[in-house]
Design a protein around this motif. Structure first.
Motif, short mmCIF file in Angstrom:
data_model
loop_
_atom_site.label_atom_id
_atom_site.label_comp_id
_atom_site.label_asym_id
_atom_site.label_seq_id
_atom_site.Cartn_x
_atom_site.Cartn_y
_atom_site.Cartn_z
N ASP A 281 5.14 71.18 10.56
CA ASP A 281 6.49 71.25 11.10
C ASP A 281 6.76 70.00 11.93
O ASP A 281 5.98 69.66 12.83
N PRO A 282 7.86 69.29 11.68
CA PRO A 282 8.11 68.03 12.40
C PRO A 282 8.44 68.19 13.87
O PRO A 282 8.69 67.17 14.54
N ASP A 283 8.44 69.40 14.42
CA ASP A 283 8.65 69.50 15.87
C ASP A 283 7.56 68.75 16.62
O ASP A 283 7.78 68.28 17.74
N ASP A 284 6.36 68.61 15.99
CA ASP A 284 5.29 67.89 16.67
C ASP A 284 5.58 66.39 16.77
O ASP A 284 5.07 65.71 17.67
N LEU A 285 6.41 65.85 15.87
CA LEU A 285 6.78 64.44 15.96
C LEU A 285 7.64 64.19 17.20
O LEU A 285 7.49 63.17 17.88
N TYR A 286 8.55 65.12 17.49
CA TYR A 286 9.37 65.00 18.68
C TYR A 286 8.49 65.03 19.93
O TYR A 286 8.68 64.25 20.87
N GLN A 287 7.53 65.97 19.94
CA GLN A 287 6.61 66.06 21.08
C GLN A 287 5.81 64.78 21.24
O GLN A 287 5.64 64.28 22.36
N LEU A 288 5.31 64.23 20.13
CA LEU A 288 4.50 63.02 20.20
C LEU A 288 5.31 61.85 20.73
O LEU A 288 4.87 61.14 21.66
N VAL A 289 6.49 61.62 20.18
CA VAL A 289 7.32 60.51 20.64
C VAL A 289 7.67 60.68 22.12
O VAL A 289 7.59 59.73 22.91
N HIS A 290 8.03 61.89 22.51
CA HIS A 290 8.40 62.16 23.90
C HIS A 290 7.22 61.87 24.83
O HIS A 290 7.37 61.21 25.87
N HIS A 291 6.04 62.33 24.46
CA HIS A 291 4.86 62.07 25.29
C HIS A 291 4.57 60.56 25.37
O HIS A 291 4.26 60.04 26.46
N LEU A 292 4.68 59.86 24.26
CA LEU A 292 4.39 58.43 24.26
C LEU A 292 5.36 57.66 25.15
O LEU A 292 5.02 56.58 25.68
N LEU A 293 6.56 58.18 25.33
CA LEU A 293 7.57 57.52 26.16
C LEU A 293 7.54 57.99 27.62
O LEU A 293 8.46 57.66 28.38
N SER A 294 6.51 58.73 28.01
CA SER A 294 6.45 59.32 29.35
C SER A 294 5.37 58.63 30.17
O SER A 294 4.18 58.90 30.00
N PRO A 295 5.74 57.74 31.09
CA PRO A 295 4.75 56.95 31.82
C PRO A 295 3.93 57.73 32.85
O PRO A 295 2.95 57.22 33.37
N ASN A 296 4.31 58.98 33.13
CA ASN A 296 3.58 59.75 34.14
C ASN A 296 2.26 60.32 33.63
O ASN A 296 1.50 60.91 34.39
N VAL A 297 2.00 60.18 32.31
CA VAL A 297 0.74 60.65 31.74
C VAL A 297 0.00 59.49 31.10
O VAL A 297 0.61 58.56 30.55
N ASP A 298 -1.31 59.56 31.18
CA ASP A 298 -2.21 58.59 30.56
C ASP A 298 -2.76 59.24 29.30
O ASP A 298 -3.63 60.12 29.37
N ILE A 299 -2.23 58.85 28.15
CA ILE A 299 -2.64 59.47 26.89
C ILE A 299 -3.97 58.86 26.45
O ILE A 299 -4.04 57.69 26.07
N ARG A 300 -5.00 59.69 26.49
CA ARG A 300 -6.34 59.22 26.20
C ARG A 300 -6.70 59.35 24.72
O ARG A 300 -7.42 58.52 24.17
#
Length: 345
Positions: A45-64
């Motif tokens: 389901d492409p809802d995970d693409l929205y989540q991924l893009v949103h997370h990648l654009l969020s500087p308050n988290v360090d995506i490991r």
């Protein structure tokens, strides 16, 4: 049924790396407050693409790490057989579309569910999860999962000490009695749990992992209208149009099967961003959403809950702040799109 690319798309002229936000005209203040491992079934389901893009654009988290995980065999979104490999192709495609060069964080999970509750499924992702969890870093670590739990369960079976070092946020599981009722004609075993029920039993029944759960009744709250998607997403540059087109394919297919059309789409994985990147400044917590505390239940073989009164505590979210979550996504996407399409070096 996310489109599986045959090869990486051409990288955009502008590139960036994780830990930077060159599209922000007013730079983000300070360093990330949390580390995040993202785990999702990106060929579904492409809802995970929205989540991924949103997370990648969020500087308050360090995506490991971004863990590309599997779907169940014969899943209508991607019948496989190697759905984790397909998910990896999708993630690499998203990174390329965004000009994001930090592909070293992408790891592939197992293509198969657990065979039993004692034997891990080996995968590149499992080793990476253990290494990150055991790394000497006091920054809080969230493992956020929008699909099955195979790779997390395997990592726990390999190294149980990870339970002391991370918090699991999972989109999945049935409604809890007294809090919500199932939707009409609901799947008897919730979709994400059905991907790997055995892994769910390892995480809930056998481990001491701390769980924040977003069950089915809550992730179904995350509806956006087609008008929102057309005006706030599809019009927001190439990345936005890509996201919109992927959801439009699902709506078209569902309509052909007699289940549509509908003027809404559930972006049910987006609470993973809300509960990690959008926490309060003081007494950091996802304070705009609501949850109840309960002893962590066991999961039966039919996917239902079995009460364990003396079990470790668990958060079960009952309501999520969709206004904050989606407005933040729309504005970040708009800001990123303006930068990506600007010819200024």
């Amino acid at each position: 049924m996310t489109s599986i690319p045959d090869a990486d798309v051409t990288r955009t002229a502008k590139s960036w790396t994780l830990g930077t936000s060159p599209w922000q005209t007013i730079p983000a203040a300070g360093a990330p407050r949390a580390r995040v491992i993202i785990d999702n079934d990106f060929s579904g389901d492409p809802d995970d693409l929205y989540q991924l893009v949103h997370h990648l654009l969020s500087p308050n988290v360090d995506i490991r790490l971004v863990v590309a995980s599997h779907l169940r065999d014969g899943d209508p979104f991607d019948s496989g057989p190697d759905t984790a490999d397909n998910a990896t192709l999708v993630v690499r495609d998203v990174f390329a579309r965004m000009g994001l060069s930090s592909t070293e964080v992408i790891v592939t999970g197992s293509n198969r569910p657990l065979a039993d509750r004692a034997t891990p499924q080996p995968a590149e992702a499992v080793e990476a999860i253990v290494a990150e969890a055991m790394r000497d870093d006091d920054t809080p670590l969230f493992f956020v999962a929008g699909g099955g739990l195979t790779d997390l369960a395997s990592a726990y079976l390999v190294e149980p000490r990870i339970a002391e070092r991370l918090t699991v946020i999972w989109i999945g599981g049935l409604e809890h009695a007294g809090l919500a009722v199932p939707p009409p004609d609901a799947m008897p075993i919730e979709y994400n749990l059905l991907i790997d029920l055995v892994a769910g039993q390892v995480v809930f029944n056998d481990s001491d992992l701390t769980i924040w759960q977003v069950p089915r009744d809550v992730y179904r709250q995350c509806l956006v209208s087609d008008a929102e998607l057309r005006i706030r997403v599809a019009a927001a540059g190439p990345v936005g149009r890509y996201l919109y087109d992927e959801t439009a394919l699902v709506v078209e297919r569902a309509t052909g099967e007699g289940r549509g059309p509908a003027e809404t789409y559930a972006l049910g994985d987006s609470p993973l961003v809300l509960l990690t990147a959008l926490r309060s400044l003081f007494e950091a917590d996802p304070s705009s959403s609501r949850y109840v505390g309960m002893p962590t239940p066991a999961l039966a073989d039919d996917g239902t809950y079995v009460a364990v009164p003396d079990a470790r505590p668990m958060r079960t979210y009952t309501w999520v702040d969709t206004r904050l979550m989606f407005e933040d996504f729309y504005l970040k996407l708009q800001e990123f799109s303006a930068w990506q399409q600007d010819d200024t070096p």
